[in-house]
Design an enzyme around this catalytic site. Structure first.
Site, PDB file in Angstrom:
ATOM      1  CG  HIS A  34      -1.895  -1.067   1.378  1.00 35.76           C
ATOM      2  ND1 HIS A  34      -1.739  -2.050   2.425  1.00 35.76           N
ATOM      3  CD2 HIS A  34      -2.966  -1.341   0.614  1.00 35.76           C
ATOM      4  CE1 HIS A  34      -2.748  -2.968   2.269  1.00 35.76           C
ATOM      5  NE2 HIS A  34      -3.561  -2.369   1.216  1.00 35.76           N
ATOM      6  CE  LYS A 147      -1.821  -9.709  -3.193  1.00 46.60           C
ATOM      7  NZ  LYS A 147      -3.442 -10.183  -3.185  1.00 46.60           N
ATOM      8  CB  SER A 183      -2.007 -10.162   0.845  1.00 50.30           C
ATOM      9  OG  SER A 183      -3.137 -10.187   0.986  1.00 50.30           O
TER      10      SER A 183
HETATM   11  P1  AMP Z   1      -6.690  -3.567  -0.438  1.00 50.93           P
HETATM   12  O1  AMP Z   1      -6.507  -2.895   0.898  1.00 50.93           O
HETATM   13  O2  AMP Z   1      -6.255  -5.088  -0.208  1.00 50.93           O
HETATM   14  O3  AMP Z   1      -8.166  -3.606  -0.969  1.00 50.93           O
HETATM   15  O4  AMP Z   1      -5.778  -3.019  -1.482  1.00 50.93           O
HETATM   16  C1  AMP Z   1      -5.708  -1.723  -1.592  1.00 50.93           C
HETATM   17  C2  AMP Z   1      -4.914  -1.259  -2.950  1.00 50.93           C
HETATM   18  O5  AMP Z   1      -3.597  -1.791  -2.709  1.00 50.93           O
HETATM   19  C3  AMP Z   1      -5.377  -2.286  -4.255  1.00 50.93           C
HETATM   20  O6  AMP Z   1      -5.273  -1.591  -5.231  1.00 50.93           O
HETATM   21  C4  AMP Z   1      -4.409  -3.277  -4.331  1.00 50.93           C
HETATM   22  O7  AMP Z   1      -4.274  -3.942  -5.410  1.00 50.93           O
HETATM   23  C5  AMP Z   1      -3.311  -2.464  -3.746  1.00 50.93           C
HETATM   24  N1  AMP Z   1      -2.076  -3.650  -3.194  1.00 50.93           N
HETATM   25  C6  AMP Z   1      -2.450  -4.765  -2.274  1.00 50.93           C
HETATM   26  N2  AMP Z   1      -1.221  -5.409  -2.137  1.00 50.93           N
HETATM   27  C7  AMP Z   1      -0.249  -4.841  -2.899  1.00 50.93           C
HETATM   28  C8  AMP Z   1       0.983  -5.174  -3.094  1.00 50.93           C
HETATM   29  N3  AMP Z   1       1.532  -6.210  -2.421  1.00 50.93           N
HETATM   30  N4  AMP Z   1       1.618  -4.525  -3.844  1.00 50.93           N
HETATM   31  C9  AMP Z   1       1.097  -3.673  -4.749  1.00 50.93           C
HETATM   32  N5  AMP Z   1       0.081  -3.245  -4.329  1.00 50.93           N
HETATM   33  C10 AMP Z   1      -0.836  -3.785  -3.546  1.00 50.93           C
END
Ligand code: AMP
Length: 291
Positions: A34, A147, A183
């Site tokens: 993030h 991701k 993640s």
């Molecule tokens: P989330 O909080 O899981 O909904 O993710 C929020 C944003 O962060 C989304 O656009 C995801 O694709 C991105 N994201 C999550 N994990 C990663 C990662 N390991 N590398 C890059 N972006 C990520």
């Protein structure tokens, strides 16, 4: 750094900002993946706004909404360290007031398969909240992670088809040293599970070697090889597929020169934890890792 928990507060802070704005939508429990999006956002705009909202409409009733990790204080500290201008952390009631009838936004050609097939209703929930956030924040740029590859494709199409005046930037996946994609859900894994979870990245690397080095052109051969690696790491495979990198349609033959590269996508369960990852293979231009 301001923190807005209501839509009125957000609008007031947004009106006070002059210059360009980048939005990084998240569900919190922020990790280095993030924060990389935040750092990329800073290069794209004068101000960065991070939204933190565990969006209930993208979880099915049997999924992990109640257990989803939350770390408000830690998240705000990380945002401060990364010079975020403001954080929007609305309540469910703010985003989905009881007296509003839900509106559905969809790109069925992209949402029916893969994650959409495994998680019915997921992308309709994602698109609804992303469209609301884009309308509320009015950013010049929105940053998403590779991701969640299918999500990035779906959001890209919504922006294109609905003529939203925001530019989408898709940032590369940030990985742990052993290749596991970062993640928020990785914290559910116990140490043996965490070790086996690297099988997903290894399977993606196997696909890359088969296509790029060995010239394998039969997607089914590559898919079987990926499945074997995932299963050898004691994970329950949901899918391991090779797809057209933009339309996400299945391919008869891996012809990177026609498609500008293909994408390998994997979803697998380790115990109760569902893990997702992907890799663009044989991209036309080296370093071209975006959907
Ligand atoms: P989330 O909080 O899981 O909904 O993710 C929020 C944003 O962060 C989304 O656009 C995801 O694709 C991105 N994201 C999550 N994990 C990663 C990662 N390991 N590398 C890059 N972006 C990520």
């Amino acid at each position: 750094m301001w923190v807005a928990s209501t839509i009125d507060q957000l609008r007031e802070h947004r009106r006070a900002l002059t210059g360009s704005v980048a939005l990084v939508p998240t569900m919190g429990a922020l990790h280095d993946g993030h924060l990389m999006l935040v750092d990329i956002a800073k290069q794209q705009a004068d101000h960065v706004i991070v939204s933190i909202f565990v969006n209930p409409t993208q979880f099915a009733p049997n999924e992990d909404l109640a257990q989803y990790p939350r770390d408000t204080e830690g998240d705000l500290a990380r945002c401060r360290q990364h010079a975020v201008a403001g954080v929007f952390m609305p309540s469910v009631q703010q985003m989905y007031p009881d007296d509003v009838q839900p509106c559905t936004v969809d790109v069925p050609s992209l949402t029916d398969g893969l994650e959409g097939a495994s998680r019915p209703g997921h992308f309709q929930g994602v698109l609804r909240v992303v469209l609301k956030l884009l309308n509320l924040v009015g950013p010049d740029v929105a940053i998403f992670g590779q991701k969640d590859y299918q999500q990035a494709c779906v959001v890209h199409q919504m922006i294109a088809d609905l003529n939203l005046s925001v530019q989408l930037h898709v940032a590369p996946t940030v990985r742990e040293p052993d290749g596991l994609a970062m993640s928020s859900r990785n914290r559910y894994l116990d140490p043996p599970q965490r070790e086996h979870a690297t099988g997903i990245y290894k399977a993606l690397c196997t696909a890359r070697t088969l296509i790029e080095d060995d010239g394998e052109s039969d997607p089914q051969v590559v898919e079987r090889a990926m499945a074997q690696v995932v299963q050898a790491h004691h994970m329950q495979l949901d899918y391991a597929v090779i797809r057209h990198r933009r339309t996400l349609t299945p391919l008869d033959c891996v012809e990177p020169e026609l498609t500008g590269g293909v994408v390998a996508l994997i979803a697998a369960r380790m115990g109760h934890t569902r893990l997702l990852d992907n890799m663009i293979i044989a991209a036309e231009q080296p370093g071209s890792q975006q959907p």
